[in-house]
Design a protein around this motif. Structure first.
Motif, mmCIF file in Angstrom:
data_model
loop_
_atom_site.group_PDB
_atom_site.id
_atom_site.type_symbol
_atom_site.label_atom_id
_atom_site.label_comp_id
_atom_site.label_asym_id
_atom_site.label_seq_id
_atom_site.Cartn_x
_atom_site.Cartn_y
_atom_site.Cartn_z
ATOM 1 N N GLN A 29 46.009 40.452 45.892
ATOM 2 C CA GLN A 29 45.011 41.135 45.075
ATOM 3 C C GLN A 29 43.732 41.242 45.880
ATOM 4 O O GLN A 29 43.515 40.511 46.829
ATOM 5 N N GLY A 30 42.884 42.176 45.480
ATOM 6 C CA GLY A 30 41.608 42.341 46.155
ATOM 7 C C GLY A 30 40.751 43.359 45.440
ATOM 8 O O GLY A 30 41.246 44.162 44.643
ATOM 9 N N LYS A 31 39.464 43.322 45.741
ATOM 10 C CA LYS A 31 38.543 44.275 45.125
ATOM 11 C C LYS A 31 38.656 45.653 45.757
ATOM 12 O O LYS A 31 38.249 46.643 45.169
ATOM 13 N N THR A 32 39.208 45.708 46.971
ATOM 14 C CA THR A 32 39.503 46.984 47.622
ATOM 15 C C THR A 32 40.977 47.002 47.986
ATOM 16 O O THR A 32 41.620 45.945 48.074
ATOM 17 N N ILE A 33 41.509 48.184 48.228
ATOM 18 C CA ILE A 33 42.922 48.262 48.593
ATOM 19 C C ILE A 33 43.163 47.617 49.953
ATOM 20 O O ILE A 33 44.207 47.011 50.190
ATOM 21 N N ASP A 34 42.175 47.697 50.853
ATOM 22 C CA ASP A 34 42.318 47.046 52.159
ATOM 23 C C ASP A 34 42.373 45.525 52.019
ATOM 24 O O ASP A 34 43.166 44.863 52.691
ATOM 25 N N GLU A 35 41.538 44.972 51.155
ATOM 26 C CA GLU A 35 41.554 43.530 50.905
ATOM 27 C C GLU A 35 42.880 43.121 50.271
ATOM 28 O O GLU A 35 43.466 42.102 50.641
ATOM 29 N N CYS A 36 43.362 43.922 49.354
ATOM 30 C CA CYS A 36 44.638 43.648 48.701
ATOM 31 C C CYS A 36 45.771 43.685 49.727
ATOM 32 O O CYS A 36 46.632 42.808 49.746
ATOM 33 N N ARG A 37 45.768 44.689 50.592
ATOM 34 C CA ARG A 37 46.800 44.828 51.615
ATOM 35 C C ARG A 37 46.793 43.618 52.554
ATOM 36 O O ARG A 37 47.844 43.064 52.886
ATOM 37 N N ALA A 38 45.609 43.190 52.971
ATOM 38 C CA ALA A 38 45.503 42.023 53.863
ATOM 39 C C ALA A 38 46.020 40.757 53.175
ATOM 40 O O ALA A 38 46.735 39.954 53.788
ATOM 41 N N ASN A 39 45.671 40.571 51.912
ATOM 42 C CA ASN A 39 46.129 39.399 51.169
ATOM 43 C C ASN A 39 47.645 39.428 50.961
ATOM 44 O O ASN A 39 48.309 38.395 51.041
ATOM 45 N N LEU A 40 48.186 40.608 50.711
ATOM 46 C CA LEU A 40 49.634 40.744 50.546
ATOM 47 C C LEU A 40 50.344 40.451 51.866
ATOM 48 O O LEU A 40 51.360 39.751 51.886
ATOM 49 N N ALA A 41 49.813 40.956 52.960
ATOM 50 C CA ALA A 41 50.414 40.699 54.274
ATOM 51 C C ALA A 41 50.428 39.199 54.571
ATOM 52 O O ALA A 41 51.415 38.670 55.091
ATOM 53 N N GLU A 42 49.350 38.511 54.243
ATOM 54 C CA GLU A 42 49.282 37.063 54.455
ATOM 55 C C GLU A 42 50.308 36.344 53.579
ATOM 56 O O GLU A 42 50.962 35.398 54.025
ATOM 57 N N ALA A 43 50.473 36.792 52.343
ATOM 58 C CA ALA A 43 51.455 36.177 51.446
ATOM 59 C C ALA A 43 52.871 36.351 51.993
ATOM 60 O O ALA A 43 53.666 35.403 51.995
ATOM 61 N N VAL A 44 53.193 37.538 52.469
ATOM 62 C CA VAL A 44 54.516 37.790 53.048
ATOM 63 C C VAL A 44 54.732 36.884 54.256
ATOM 64 O O VAL A 44 55.779 36.248 54.395
#
Length: 70
Positions: A29-44
Protein backbone atom coordinates in the motif's frame (compact mmCIF):
# COMPACT_ATOMS: atom_id res chain seq x y z
CA UNK A 1 17.69 -13.25 -9.72
CA UNK A 2 15.20 -11.23 -11.72
CA UNK A 3 11.53 -12.20 -11.80
CA UNK A 4 8.43 -10.69 -13.33
CA UNK A 5 5.06 -10.89 -11.64
CA UNK A 6 1.61 -9.47 -12.17
CA UNK A 7 0.74 -6.52 -9.94
CA UNK A 8 -2.84 -5.37 -9.44
CA UNK A 9 -3.35 -1.85 -8.05
CA UNK A 10 -6.59 -0.32 -6.81
CA UNK A 11 -7.45 3.03 -5.32
CA UNK A 12 -8.94 2.93 -1.81
CA UNK A 13 -9.76 6.44 -0.68
CA UNK A 14 -6.49 8.33 -0.40
CA UNK A 15 -4.42 5.13 -0.65
CA UNK A 16 -3.35 2.73 -3.34
CA UNK A 17 -3.38 -0.96 -2.50
CA UNK A 18 -1.73 -3.63 -4.56
CA UNK A 19 -1.32 -7.37 -4.60
CA UNK A 20 0.45 -10.02 -6.63
CA UNK A 21 -1.81 -12.93 -7.67
CA UNK A 22 1.17 -15.26 -8.25
CA UNK A 23 2.53 -14.79 -4.71
CA UNK A 24 -0.18 -15.38 -2.09
CA UNK A 25 0.13 -12.96 0.80
CA UNK A 26 2.08 -10.35 -1.16
CA UNK A 27 0.35 -7.02 -0.60
CA UNK A 28 1.46 -3.41 -0.62
CA UNK A 29 0.00 0.00 0.00
CA UNK A 30 1.06 3.59 -0.42
CA UNK A 31 -0.13 7.14 -0.82
CA UNK A 32 1.14 7.09 -4.41
CA UNK A 33 1.14 4.28 -6.92
CA UNK A 34 4.96 4.38 -6.97
CA UNK A 35 5.09 3.95 -3.19
CA UNK A 36 2.57 1.12 -3.42
CA UNK A 37 4.59 -0.57 -6.18
CA UNK A 38 7.81 -0.32 -4.14
CA UNK A 39 6.11 -1.74 -1.04
CA UNK A 40 4.59 -4.59 -3.06
CA UNK A 41 7.97 -5.40 -4.61
CA UNK A 42 9.53 -5.55 -1.14
CA UNK A 43 6.73 -7.84 0.08
CA UNK A 44 7.26 -10.21 -2.85
CA UNK A 45 11.01 -10.23 -2.23
CA UNK A 46 10.61 -11.02 1.48
CA UNK A 47 8.07 -13.79 0.87
CA UNK A 48 10.26 -15.46 -1.75
CA UNK A 49 13.34 -15.24 0.49
CA UNK A 50 11.39 -16.81 3.34
CA UNK A 51 10.10 -19.63 1.13
CA UNK A 52 13.60 -20.37 -0.17
CA UNK A 53 14.91 -20.59 3.40
CA UNK A 54 12.00 -22.82 4.41
CA UNK A 55 12.68 -25.18 1.50
CA UNK A 56 16.39 -25.30 2.37
CA UNK A 57 15.64 -26.18 6.00
CA UNK A 58 12.99 -28.79 5.20
CA UNK A 59 14.97 -30.53 2.46
CA UNK A 60 17.57 -32.07 4.82
CA UNK A 61 17.46 -35.52 3.22
CA UNK A 62 16.73 -34.30 -0.30
CA UNK A 63 18.80 -32.76 -3.03
CA UNK A 64 17.68 -29.24 -3.88
CA UNK A 65 18.68 -27.60 -7.14
CA UNK A 66 17.92 -24.04 -8.17
CA UNK A 67 16.85 -23.56 -11.78
CA UNK A 68 16.06 -20.49 -13.82
CA UNK A 69 12.65 -20.46 -15.44
CA UNK A 70 12.10 -17.93 -18.20
Amino acid sequence: MRNQFTAVFERDGKWYVGYCPEVPGANGQGKTIDECRANLAEAVKLILEDRRETVSRSACDATATRVTIE
